[in-house]
Design a protein around this motif. Structure first.
Motif, PDB file in Angstrom:
ATOM      1  N   GLY A   9       0.792  -1.227   0.000  1.00 16.94           N
ATOM      2  CA  GLY A   9       0.000   0.000   0.000  1.00 16.94           C
ATOM      3  C   GLY A   9       0.818   1.267   0.000  1.00 16.94           C
ATOM      4  O   GLY A   9       0.268   2.367   0.017  1.00 16.94           O
ATOM      5  N   THR A  10       2.153   1.144  -0.015  1.00 14.31           N
ATOM      6  CA  THR A  10       3.005   2.329  -0.077  1.00 14.31           C
ATOM      7  C   THR A  10       3.827   2.289  -1.365  1.00 14.31           C
ATOM      8  O   THR A  10       3.896   1.265  -2.050  1.00 14.31           O
ATOM      9  CB  THR A  10       3.971   2.404   1.116  1.00 14.31           C
ATOM     10  N   ARG A  11       4.477   3.398  -1.650  1.00 11.96           N
ATOM     11  CA  ARG A  11       5.384   3.419  -2.801  1.00 11.96           C
ATOM     12  C   ARG A  11       6.699   2.745  -2.468  1.00 11.96           C
ATOM     13  O   ARG A  11       7.477   2.448  -3.356  1.00 11.96           O
ATOM     14  CB  ARG A  11       5.613   4.864  -3.264  1.00 11.96           C
ATOM     15  N   GLY A  12       6.951   2.525  -1.176  1.00 14.48           N
ATOM     16  CA  GLY A  12       8.132   1.769  -0.797  1.00 14.48           C
ATOM     17  C   GLY A  12       9.044   2.480   0.173  1.00 14.48           C
ATOM     18  O   GLY A  12       8.828   3.629   0.564  1.00 14.48           O
ATOM     19  N   ILE A  13      10.066   1.736   0.583  1.00 10.18           N
ATOM     20  CA  ILE A  13      11.056   2.263   1.532  1.00 10.18           C
ATOM     21  C   ILE A  13      12.451   2.159   0.912  1.00 10.18           C
ATOM     22  O   ILE A  13      12.650   1.359  -0.007  1.00 10.18           O
ATOM     23  CB  ILE A  13      10.998   1.487   2.876  1.00 10.18           C
ATOM     24  N   TYR A  48      15.305   3.611  -4.618  1.00  5.36           N
ATOM     25  CA  TYR A  48      16.104   2.543  -4.015  1.00  5.36           C
ATOM     26  C   TYR A  48      15.808   1.239  -4.756  1.00  5.36           C
ATOM     27  O   TYR A  48      14.675   0.740  -4.742  1.00  5.36           O
ATOM     28  CB  TYR A  48      15.752   2.407  -2.528  1.00  5.36           C
ATOM     29  N   ASN A  49      16.806   0.682  -5.409  1.00  3.57           N
ATOM     30  CA  ASN A  49      16.550  -0.484  -6.268  1.00  3.57           C
ATOM     31  C   ASN A  49      17.202  -1.777  -5.774  1.00  3.57           C
ATOM     32  O   ASN A  49      17.295  -2.745  -6.517  1.00  3.57           O
ATOM     33  CB  ASN A  49      17.003  -0.187  -7.713  1.00  3.57           C
ATOM     34  N   GLN A  50      17.643  -1.803  -4.513  1.00  3.76           N
ATOM     35  CA  GLN A  50      18.233  -3.015  -3.962  1.00  3.76           C
ATOM     36  C   GLN A  50      17.133  -3.992  -3.514  1.00  3.76           C
ATOM     37  O   GLN A  50      15.960  -3.631  -3.441  1.00  3.76           O
ATOM     38  CB  GLN A  50      19.139  -2.674  -2.777  1.00  3.76           C
ATOM     39  N   ARG A  59      10.414  -6.190  -2.451  1.00  3.19           N
ATOM     40  CA  ARG A  59       9.902  -6.753  -3.705  1.00  3.19           C
ATOM     41  C   ARG A  59       9.418  -5.599  -4.567  1.00  3.19           C
ATOM     42  O   ARG A  59       8.580  -4.805  -4.139  1.00  3.19           O
ATOM     43  CB  ARG A  59       8.779  -7.759  -3.454  1.00  3.19           C
ATOM     44  N   HIS A  60       9.981  -5.508  -5.762  1.00  5.46           N
ATOM     45  CA  HIS A  60       9.652  -4.414  -6.678  1.00  5.46           C
ATOM     46  C   HIS A  60       8.557  -4.865  -7.638  1.00  5.46           C
ATOM     47  O   HIS A  60       8.692  -5.903  -8.299  1.00  5.46           O
ATOM     48  CB  HIS A  60      10.890  -3.988  -7.472  1.00  5.46           C
ATOM     49  N   CYS A  61       7.490  -4.085  -7.710  1.00  9.75           N
ATOM     50  CA  CYS A  61       6.392  -4.401  -8.623  1.00  9.75           C
ATOM     51  C   CYS A  61       6.183  -3.267  -9.622  1.00  9.75           C
ATOM     52  O   CYS A  61       6.397  -2.086  -9.297  1.00  9.75           O
ATOM     53  CB  CYS A  61       5.094  -4.640  -7.852  1.00  9.75           C
ATOM     54  N   TYR A  62       5.753  -3.639 -10.799  1.00 14.40           N
ATOM     55  CA  TYR A  62       5.573  -2.665 -11.879  1.00 14.40           C
ATOM     56  C   TYR A  62       4.519  -1.627 -11.488  1.00 14.40           C
ATOM     57  O   TYR A  62       3.421  -1.955 -11.050  1.00 14.40           O
ATOM     58  CB  TYR A  62       5.155  -3.368 -13.169  1.00 14.40           C
TER      59      TYR A  62
END
Length: 377
Positions: A9-13, A48-50, A59-62
């Motif tokens: 639910g967030t854009r990420g950390i 941040y792409n690690q 976990r990176h999602c499109y």
């Protein structure tokens, strides 16, 4: 009990965006330190792409928001849920519901679902009537498809009890105390002690920026007024144009240098907090932690946090009165110290993380106990 927990639910950390990213950063890292396996879902566009951060799995999602605008948030949330269904998480913690609750039927079936219910998003005046109507619907779906709920404000907890007859667990945001190291990182000329008023907010109507600056504009103050926030949107351009002729008002843009922001808060004569919608606001807690003297918009959300330890305003005339009359004497110093005490003992990150862990474990046990009972019938 050690659990596999996902935060969606967030854009990420780490946080580059806002409140939910901010709390997700602290809670995810804190839960890892307590022995849990934690995964946070990030937009593939996140800086941040690690694949891990401070022990938290990423976990990176499109996320096509950069291509198609707001609709992309819904696609991104859908992609996160589709992935989470494959991961066998014990608990899924969903931060907010604006673009996620429409996918309620995609929530992982075997996971315990907890939703942080955010503020009353449908009250935000920046949204059109059709969008406000949709957000009320999204709130209803979040209640329907979730099993357990968090409210970051007692006002929100009470509203959800009255509206939907659900019991939320009240868990606030946290804030870090203002440290000597942060004080030293800000050059003296960047924040001269108490010679200015300060406001820090997104440029949106419900943050009462226009009323605050109108009140200051009508005052006879010889102090300056620093405004922190990105003025690139339509409302920001309107505000900068409206007050362009008042040389005392200085639009500083968005500042992401935390020590500098906190020094500006600490050194301000009076910090104006105009937020009128939502739950406990992180920037308000940070101002309290930075030992700022606060003038807040008069509404239940702000009063539930500040109580009597702030000045309050409802319109421009009341802002003018505060600008011209607030002093910095012992009563005001006591207000600052009382708010600092609240940060130390109510809105302290370690305590917030402890409360999240307790509620997550409790919810998981309760859900699985109910499942066992149902299977035995």
């Amino acid at each position: 009990m050690k659990l596999r927990i996902a935060i969606l639910g967030t854009r990420g950390i780490p946080n580059y965006y806002g409140g939910f990213e901010h709390i997700s950063e602290y809670v995810s890292a804190g839960l890892v330190k307590r022995g849990h396996s934690v995964t946070v879902y990030n937009s593939h566009n996140h800086p941040y792409n690690q694949e891990s951060w401070n022990g938290v799995q990423i976990r990176h999602c499109y996320d096509p928001e950069y291509l198609i605008g707001t609709a992309g948030q819904f696609v991104y949330d859908m992609n996160c849920f589709l992935d989470a269904r494959k991961q066998n998480f014990d608990v899924v913690l969903i931060m907010g519901y604006t673009s996620s609750s429409v996918w309620g039927q995609l929530y992982p079936k075997n996971s315990t679902i907890i939703t942080n219910m955010d503020g009353m998003e449908w009250k935000r005046s920046k949204y059109s009537k059709p969008v406000q109507k949709f957000l009320k619907y999204a709130e209803k779906l979040a209640v329907q498809y979730s099993q357990y709920y968090v409210a970051d404000s007692r006002v929100i907890k009470s509203y959800l009890k009255d509206k939907y007859n659900i019991n939320c667990r009240y868990i606030p945001y946290g804030a870090d105390l203002y440290t000597d190291m942060e004080r030293e990182q800000c050059e003296p000329e960047q924040a001269l002690k108490e010679d200015y008023f300060l406001l820090m907010a997104r440029m949106e109507p419900e943050n009462n920026i226009e009323a605050i600056l109108e009140g200051f504009n009508q005052s006879n103050s010889d102090k300056s007024f620093k405004v922190l926030g990105d003025t690139g949107n339509r409302f920001g351009k309107f505000i900068t144009n409206k007050f362009a002729n008042d040389e005392r008002i200085q639009f500083k843009g968005a500042i992401f240098d935390t020590p500098k922001v906190r020094a500006l808060q600490n050194n301000s004569y009076l910090y104006f907090h105009g937020h009128s919608v939502g739950g406990t606001n992180p920037s308000l807690l940070e101002a309290m932690a930075s030992e700022a003297l606060i003038a807040a918009h008069n509404n239940p959300f702000n009063k539930s946090v500040l109580n009597t330890d702030a000045f309050y305003f409802s319109n421009a005339a009341e802002v003018t009165h505060l600008v011209e009359n607030v002093q910095r004497n012992d009563p005001e110093r006591n207000m600052v110290m009382n708010n600092l005490h609240k940060i130390q003992y109510q809105f302290n990150w370690e305590q917030v993380i402890d409360q999240y862990e307790e509620f997550i474990v409790e919810s998981y046990k309760h859900k699985n106990y109910e499942t066992i009972i149902a299977d035995q019938r």
